[in-house]
Motif scaffolding. Structure first.
Motif, PDB file in Angstrom:
ATOM      1  N   TYR A   3     -89.220   8.739  10.059  1.00  0.00           N
ATOM      2  CA  TYR A   3     -87.821   9.139  10.185  1.00  0.00           C
ATOM      3  C   TYR A   3     -87.666  10.636   9.959  1.00  0.00           C
ATOM      4  N   MET A   4     -86.972  11.305  10.882  1.00  0.00           N
ATOM      5  CA  MET A   4     -86.755  12.744  10.791  1.00  0.00           C
ATOM      6  C   MET A   4     -86.001  13.117   9.503  1.00  0.00           C
ATOM      7  N   GLY A   5     -85.204  12.203   8.980  1.00  0.00           N
ATOM      8  CA  GLY A   5     -84.426  12.457   7.763  1.00  0.00           C
ATOM      9  C   GLY A   5     -85.241  12.416   6.481  1.00  0.00           C
ATOM     10  N   ASP A   6     -86.488  11.967   6.550  1.00  0.00           N
ATOM     11  CA  ASP A   6     -87.393  12.028   5.396  1.00  0.00           C
ATOM     12  C   ASP A   6     -88.080  13.379   5.451  1.00  0.00           C
ATOM     13  N   THR A   7     -87.658  14.289   4.573  1.00  0.00           N
ATOM     14  CA  THR A   7     -88.179  15.655   4.642  1.00  0.00           C
ATOM     15  C   THR A   7     -89.353  15.909   3.710  1.00  0.00           C
ATOM     16  N   LYS A   8     -89.642  14.949   2.834  1.00  0.00           N
ATOM     17  CA  LYS A   8     -90.816  15.092   1.971  1.00  0.00           C
ATOM     18  C   LYS A   8     -91.404  13.716   1.690  1.00  0.00           C
ATOM     19  N   ALA A   9     -92.658  13.711   1.319  1.00  0.00           N
ATOM     20  CA  ALA A   9     -93.363  12.461   1.039  1.00  0.00           C
ATOM     21  C   ALA A   9     -92.612  11.673  -0.028  1.00  0.00           C
ATOM     22  N   GLY A  10     -92.613  10.356   0.129  1.00  0.00           N
ATOM     23  CA  GLY A  10     -91.997   9.474  -0.864  1.00  0.00           C
ATOM     24  C   GLY A  10     -90.533   9.160  -0.621  1.00  0.00           C
ATOM     25  N   GLU A  11     -89.893   9.825   0.343  1.00  0.00           N
ATOM     26  CA  GLU A  11     -88.486   9.519   0.638  1.00  0.00           C
ATOM     27  C   GLU A  11     -88.403   8.294   1.533  1.00  0.00           C
ATOM     28  N   MET A  12     -87.266   7.570   1.430  1.00  0.00           N
ATOM     29  CA  MET A  12     -87.010   6.394   2.260  1.00  0.00           C
ATOM     30  C   MET A  12     -85.582   6.452   2.792  1.00  0.00           C
ATOM     31  N   ASN A  13     -85.188   7.600   3.323  1.00  0.00           N
ATOM     32  CA  ASN A  13     -83.816   7.785   3.802  1.00  0.00           C
ATOM     33  C   ASN A  13     -83.489   6.939   5.023  1.00  0.00           C
ATOM     34  N   GLY A  14     -84.500   6.426   5.712  1.00  0.00           N
ATOM     35  CA  GLY A  14     -84.263   5.615   6.899  1.00  0.00           C
ATOM     36  C   GLY A  14     -84.132   4.125   6.613  1.00  0.00           C
ATOM     37  N   GLN A  15     -84.373   3.708   5.374  1.00  0.00           N
ATOM     38  CA  GLN A  15     -84.346   2.287   5.019  1.00  0.00           C
ATOM     39  C   GLN A  15     -82.982   1.660   5.323  1.00  0.00           C
TER      40      GLN A  15
ATOM     41  N   GLY B  72     -96.926  -5.951   7.069  1.00  0.00           N
ATOM     42  CA  GLY B  72     -96.380  -5.729   8.394  1.00  0.00           C
ATOM     43  C   GLY B  72     -94.948  -6.220   8.553  1.00  0.00           C
ATOM     44  N   LYS B  73     -94.356  -6.677   7.471  1.00  0.00           N
ATOM     45  CA  LYS B  73     -92.971  -7.176   7.486  1.00  0.00           C
ATOM     46  C   LYS B  73     -92.026  -6.024   7.227  1.00  0.00           C
ATOM     47  N   LYS B  74     -90.747  -6.235   7.557  1.00  0.00           N
ATOM     48  CA  LYS B  74     -89.763  -5.216   7.231  1.00  0.00           C
ATOM     49  C   LYS B  74     -89.320  -5.417   5.795  1.00  0.00           C
ATOM     50  N   MET B  75     -89.112  -4.300   5.098  1.00  0.00           N
ATOM     51  CA  MET B  75     -88.633  -4.354   3.728  1.00  0.00           C
ATOM     52  C   MET B  75     -87.179  -4.828   3.758  1.00  0.00           C
ATOM     53  N   ALA B  76     -86.843  -5.687   2.834  1.00  0.00           N
ATOM     54  CA  ALA B  76     -85.468  -6.206   2.763  1.00  0.00           C
ATOM     55  C   ALA B  76     -84.493  -5.065   2.548  1.00  0.00           C
ATOM     56  N   ALA B  77     -83.332  -5.186   3.189  1.00  0.00           N
ATOM     57  CA  ALA B  77     -82.278  -4.182   3.016  1.00  0.00           C
ATOM     58  C   ALA B  77     -81.817  -4.185   1.567  1.00  0.00           C
ATOM     59  N   SER B  78     -81.582  -3.016   1.034  1.00  0.00           N
ATOM     60  CA  SER B  78     -81.104  -2.924  -0.354  1.00  0.00           C
ATOM     61  C   SER B  78     -79.607  -3.144  -0.386  1.00  0.00           C
ATOM     62  N   GLY B  79     -79.142  -3.552  -1.549  1.00  0.00           N
ATOM     63  CA  GLY B  79     -77.699  -3.682  -1.693  1.00  0.00           C
ATOM     64  C   GLY B  79     -77.360  -5.062  -1.935  1.00  0.00           C
TER      65      GLY B  79
ATOM     66  N   MET C  15     -88.283  -0.110  -5.375  1.00  0.00           N
ATOM     67  CA  MET C  15     -88.144  -0.598  -4.001  1.00  0.00           C
ATOM     68  C   MET C  15     -89.241  -1.580  -3.590  1.00  0.00           C
ATOM     69  N   GLY C  16     -90.368  -1.525  -4.227  1.00  0.00           N
ATOM     70  CA  GLY C  16     -91.503  -2.339  -3.803  1.00  0.00           C
ATOM     71  C   GLY C  16     -92.564  -1.470  -3.164  1.00  0.00           C
ATOM     72  N   THR C  17     -93.462  -2.094  -2.435  1.00  0.00           N
ATOM     73  CA  THR C  17     -94.581  -1.383  -1.812  1.00  0.00           C
ATOM     74  C   THR C  17     -94.341  -1.245  -0.317  1.00  0.00           C
ATOM     75  N   VAL C  18     -94.519  -0.027   0.185  1.00  0.00           N
ATOM     76  CA  VAL C  18     -94.329   0.269   1.601  1.00  0.00           C
ATOM     77  C   VAL C  18     -95.596   0.914   2.157  1.00  0.00           C
ATOM     78  N   VAL C  19     -95.620   1.070   3.463  1.00  0.00           N
ATOM     79  CA  VAL C  19     -96.736   1.727   4.138  1.00  0.00           C
ATOM     80  C   VAL C  19     -96.335   3.169   4.431  1.00  0.00           C
ATOM     81  N   THR C  20     -97.279   4.088   4.189  1.00  0.00           N
ATOM     82  CA  THR C  20     -97.058   5.507   4.460  1.00  0.00           C
ATOM     83  C   THR C  20     -98.175   6.020   5.362  1.00  0.00           C
ATOM     84  N   ASP C  21     -97.948   7.223   5.904  1.00  0.00           N
ATOM     85  CA  ASP C  21     -99.027   7.883   6.637  1.00  0.00           C
ATOM     86  C   ASP C  21     -99.912   8.606   5.633  1.00  0.00           C
ATOM     87  N   ALA C  22    -100.892   9.343   6.112  1.00  0.00           N
ATOM     88  CA  ALA C  22    -101.844  10.033   5.239  1.00  0.00           C
ATOM     89  C   ALA C  22    -101.172  11.068   4.341  1.00  0.00           C
ATOM     90  N   GLN C  23     -99.997  11.586   4.742  1.00  0.00           N
ATOM     91  CA  GLN C  23     -99.294  12.580   3.935  1.00  0.00           C
ATOM     92  C   GLN C  23     -98.306  11.951   2.959  1.00  0.00           C
TER      93      GLN C  23
END
Length: 183
Positions: free
Chosen positions: A151-163, A176-183, A78-86
Protein backbone atom coordinates in the motif's frame (compact mmCIF):
# COMPACT_ATOMS: atom_id res chain seq x y z
CA UNK A 1 14.04 -11.42 -25.29
CA UNK A 2 12.40 -8.92 -27.62
CA UNK A 3 14.22 -5.81 -28.75
CA UNK A 4 11.67 -3.69 -26.88
CA UNK A 5 12.35 -5.47 -23.58
CA UNK A 6 16.11 -5.34 -24.11
CA UNK A 7 15.84 -1.59 -24.72
CA UNK A 8 13.73 -1.14 -21.59
CA UNK A 9 16.15 -3.18 -19.47
CA UNK A 10 19.10 -1.19 -20.82
CA UNK A 11 17.30 2.13 -20.23
CA UNK A 12 16.47 1.01 -16.72
CA UNK A 13 20.12 0.17 -16.10
CA UNK A 14 21.31 3.55 -17.39
CA UNK A 15 18.69 5.36 -15.28
CA UNK A 16 19.72 3.33 -12.22
CA UNK A 17 23.39 4.16 -12.78
CA UNK A 18 22.59 7.87 -13.11
CA UNK A 19 20.45 7.74 -9.98
CA UNK A 20 23.19 6.00 -8.03
CA UNK A 21 25.72 8.56 -9.24
CA UNK A 22 23.44 11.40 -8.16
CA UNK A 23 22.81 9.77 -4.79
CA UNK A 24 26.54 9.31 -4.24
CA UNK A 25 27.11 13.03 -4.53
CA UNK A 26 24.29 14.13 -2.23
CA UNK A 27 24.99 15.90 1.02
CA UNK A 28 22.44 14.08 3.19
CA UNK A 29 23.37 12.08 6.26
CA UNK A 30 22.78 8.65 4.73
CA UNK A 31 25.49 6.03 4.88
CA UNK A 32 27.15 4.84 1.70
CA UNK A 33 29.27 1.75 2.26
CA UNK A 34 30.62 1.78 -1.27
CA UNK A 35 29.62 -1.87 -1.68
CA UNK A 36 28.27 -2.83 -5.06
CA UNK A 37 25.34 -5.24 -5.12
CA UNK A 38 25.65 -8.20 -7.47
CA UNK A 39 24.04 -7.66 -10.84
CA UNK A 40 20.57 -9.19 -11.09
CA UNK A 41 17.99 -9.04 -13.80
CA UNK A 42 14.63 -7.42 -13.18
CA UNK A 43 11.46 -7.24 -15.23
CA UNK A 44 11.35 -4.42 -17.75
CA UNK A 45 10.34 -1.13 -16.16
CA UNK A 46 11.61 -2.10 -12.70
CA UNK A 47 14.94 -1.91 -10.96
CA UNK A 48 16.87 -4.78 -9.46
CA UNK A 49 16.40 -5.01 -5.69
CA UNK A 50 18.84 -3.51 -3.26
CA UNK A 51 20.66 -5.79 -0.85
CA UNK A 52 17.50 -5.77 1.31
CA UNK A 53 15.67 -7.76 -1.35
CA UNK A 54 13.02 -5.21 -2.32
CA UNK A 55 12.92 -2.38 -4.86
CA UNK A 56 10.31 0.11 -6.00
CA UNK A 57 9.79 1.40 -9.54
CA UNK A 58 7.25 3.04 -11.81
CA UNK A 59 6.03 1.77 -15.14
CA UNK A 60 3.23 2.40 -17.58
CA UNK A 61 1.00 0.21 -15.41
CA UNK A 62 1.57 2.11 -12.17
CA UNK A 63 4.04 1.66 -9.33
CA UNK A 64 5.49 -1.73 -8.52
CA UNK A 65 7.76 -3.25 -5.97
CA UNK A 66 9.77 -6.39 -6.37
CA UNK A 67 10.97 -8.80 -3.74
CA UNK A 68 12.46 -12.23 -3.42
CA UNK A 69 11.50 -12.85 0.23
CA UNK A 70 8.21 -12.98 2.14
CA UNK A 71 8.49 -12.98 5.93
CA UNK A 72 6.03 -13.28 8.81
CA UNK A 73 6.01 -10.50 11.39
CA UNK A 74 4.03 -10.12 14.61
CA UNK A 75 2.31 -6.72 14.70
CA UNK A 76 1.54 -5.26 18.09
CA UNK A 77 -2.10 -5.91 18.93
CA UNK A 78 -2.91 -7.11 15.40
CA UNK A 79 -1.51 -10.61 15.04
CA UNK A 80 1.00 -11.94 12.52
CA UNK A 81 1.13 -10.64 8.95
CA UNK A 82 3.33 -11.18 5.91
CA UNK A 83 5.87 -8.51 4.95
CA UNK A 84 8.39 -8.04 2.17
CA UNK A 85 12.14 -8.16 2.81
CA UNK A 86 12.08 -4.52 4.02
CA UNK A 87 9.32 -5.16 6.56
CA UNK A 88 6.46 -3.48 4.64
CA UNK A 89 3.05 -5.09 5.18
CA UNK A 90 1.67 -7.01 2.20
CA UNK A 91 -2.03 -7.03 1.31
CA UNK A 92 -4.54 -9.03 -0.69
CA UNK A 93 -7.56 -7.71 -2.58
CA UNK A 94 -11.04 -9.26 -2.24
CA UNK A 95 -11.83 -8.55 -5.92
CA UNK A 96 -8.85 -10.65 -7.07
CA UNK A 97 -9.25 -14.32 -7.83
CA UNK A 98 -6.76 -17.07 -7.07
CA UNK A 99 -3.92 -16.60 -9.57
CA UNK A 100 -5.60 -13.56 -11.18
CA UNK A 101 -5.00 -9.90 -10.37
CA UNK A 102 -7.87 -7.47 -10.90
CA UNK A 103 -5.88 -4.44 -9.67
CA UNK A 104 -4.59 -2.57 -12.72
CA UNK A 105 -4.34 1.05 -13.90
CA UNK A 106 -5.01 3.59 -11.14
CA UNK A 107 -5.56 0.78 -8.63
CA UNK A 108 -1.95 -0.35 -9.17
CA UNK A 109 -0.73 3.19 -8.46
CA UNK A 110 -2.09 3.07 -4.90
CA UNK A 111 -1.77 -0.67 -4.34
CA UNK A 112 1.61 -1.56 -5.80
CA UNK A 113 1.76 -5.11 -7.16
CA UNK A 114 4.63 -7.08 -5.61
CA UNK A 115 6.64 -8.41 -8.55
CA UNK A 116 8.81 -11.49 -8.36
CA UNK A 117 12.53 -10.99 -8.41
CA UNK A 118 13.61 -14.47 -9.38
CA UNK A 119 11.98 -17.24 -7.36
CA UNK A 120 10.38 -15.74 -4.25
CA UNK A 121 10.87 -17.56 -0.96
CA UNK A 122 8.91 -17.55 2.27
CA UNK A 123 10.33 -17.40 5.77
CA UNK A 124 7.79 -18.18 8.49
CA UNK A 125 4.89 -18.47 6.05
CA UNK A 126 2.78 -21.63 5.91
CA UNK A 127 1.01 -21.06 2.58
CA UNK A 128 2.60 -21.77 -0.78
CA UNK A 129 4.58 -18.87 -2.25
CA UNK A 130 4.12 -18.61 -6.00
CA UNK A 131 4.03 -16.34 -9.03
CA UNK A 132 1.32 -15.43 -11.54
CA UNK A 133 1.65 -13.72 -14.89
CA UNK A 134 -0.29 -10.44 -15.06
CA UNK A 135 -2.03 -9.21 -18.22
CA UNK A 136 1.01 -6.98 -18.90
CA UNK A 137 3.35 -10.01 -18.79
CA UNK A 138 4.92 -9.09 -15.44
CA UNK A 139 5.37 -11.80 -12.77
CA UNK A 140 3.49 -11.01 -9.53
CA UNK A 141 4.17 -12.80 -6.22
CA UNK A 142 1.30 -14.81 -4.74
CA UNK A 143 0.62 -16.43 -1.38
CA UNK A 144 -1.84 -19.35 -1.43
CA UNK A 145 -2.53 -18.20 -5.00
CA UNK A 146 -3.60 -14.67 -3.95
CA UNK A 147 -1.72 -11.79 -5.65
CA UNK A 148 0.18 -9.59 -3.18
CA UNK A 149 0.40 -5.79 -3.00
CA UNK A 150 2.05 -3.07 -0.98
CA UNK A 151 0.00 0.00 0.00
CA UNK A 152 1.32 3.42 -1.03
CA UNK A 153 0.02 4.81 2.29
CA UNK A 154 2.47 2.66 4.27
CA UNK A 155 5.48 4.96 4.32
CA UNK A 156 7.67 2.93 6.67
CA UNK A 157 8.14 -0.68 7.66
CA UNK A 158 5.64 -2.01 10.19
CA UNK A 159 2.71 0.22 9.18
CA UNK A 160 -0.69 -1.27 8.30
CA UNK A 161 -2.54 1.79 7.00
CA UNK A 162 -4.20 -0.28 4.26
CA UNK A 163 -5.83 -2.80 6.62
CA UNK A 164 -9.56 -3.00 5.87
CA UNK A 165 -9.37 -0.13 3.34
CA UNK A 166 -12.59 0.16 1.30
CA UNK A 167 -13.71 -3.11 2.87
CA UNK A 168 -11.72 -4.99 0.21
CA UNK A 169 -8.03 -4.69 1.15
CA UNK A 170 -6.57 -6.77 3.98
CA UNK A 171 -3.14 -7.58 5.33
CA UNK A 172 -2.31 -11.18 4.46
CA UNK A 173 -1.53 -13.76 7.15
CA UNK A 174 1.23 -16.38 6.90
CA UNK A 175 -1.51 -18.93 6.04
CA UNK A 176 -2.47 -16.80 3.01
CA UNK A 177 -5.75 -15.68 4.58
CA UNK A 178 -6.89 -12.11 4.95
CA UNK A 179 -6.48 -10.59 8.38
CA UNK A 180 -9.82 -9.93 10.05
CA UNK A 181 -11.01 -6.34 9.91
CA UNK A 182 -10.42 -4.49 13.15
CA UNK A 183 -13.18 -2.83 15.04
Amino acid sequence: MSRHRIALVMASGVASALLLTACGSSSDNSTNTGAVAPETSAPAGTTAPAAGGTSTASSGTGHMVSTNMLMSKAMSGMGTVVTDAQGFTLYRYDKDQVNMSMCTGSCAETWMPVMADGTPQGMGVQAKVGVLTRDDGMKQVTLAGWPLYRYMGDTKAGEMNGQGKNGTWFAVTPAGKKMAASG
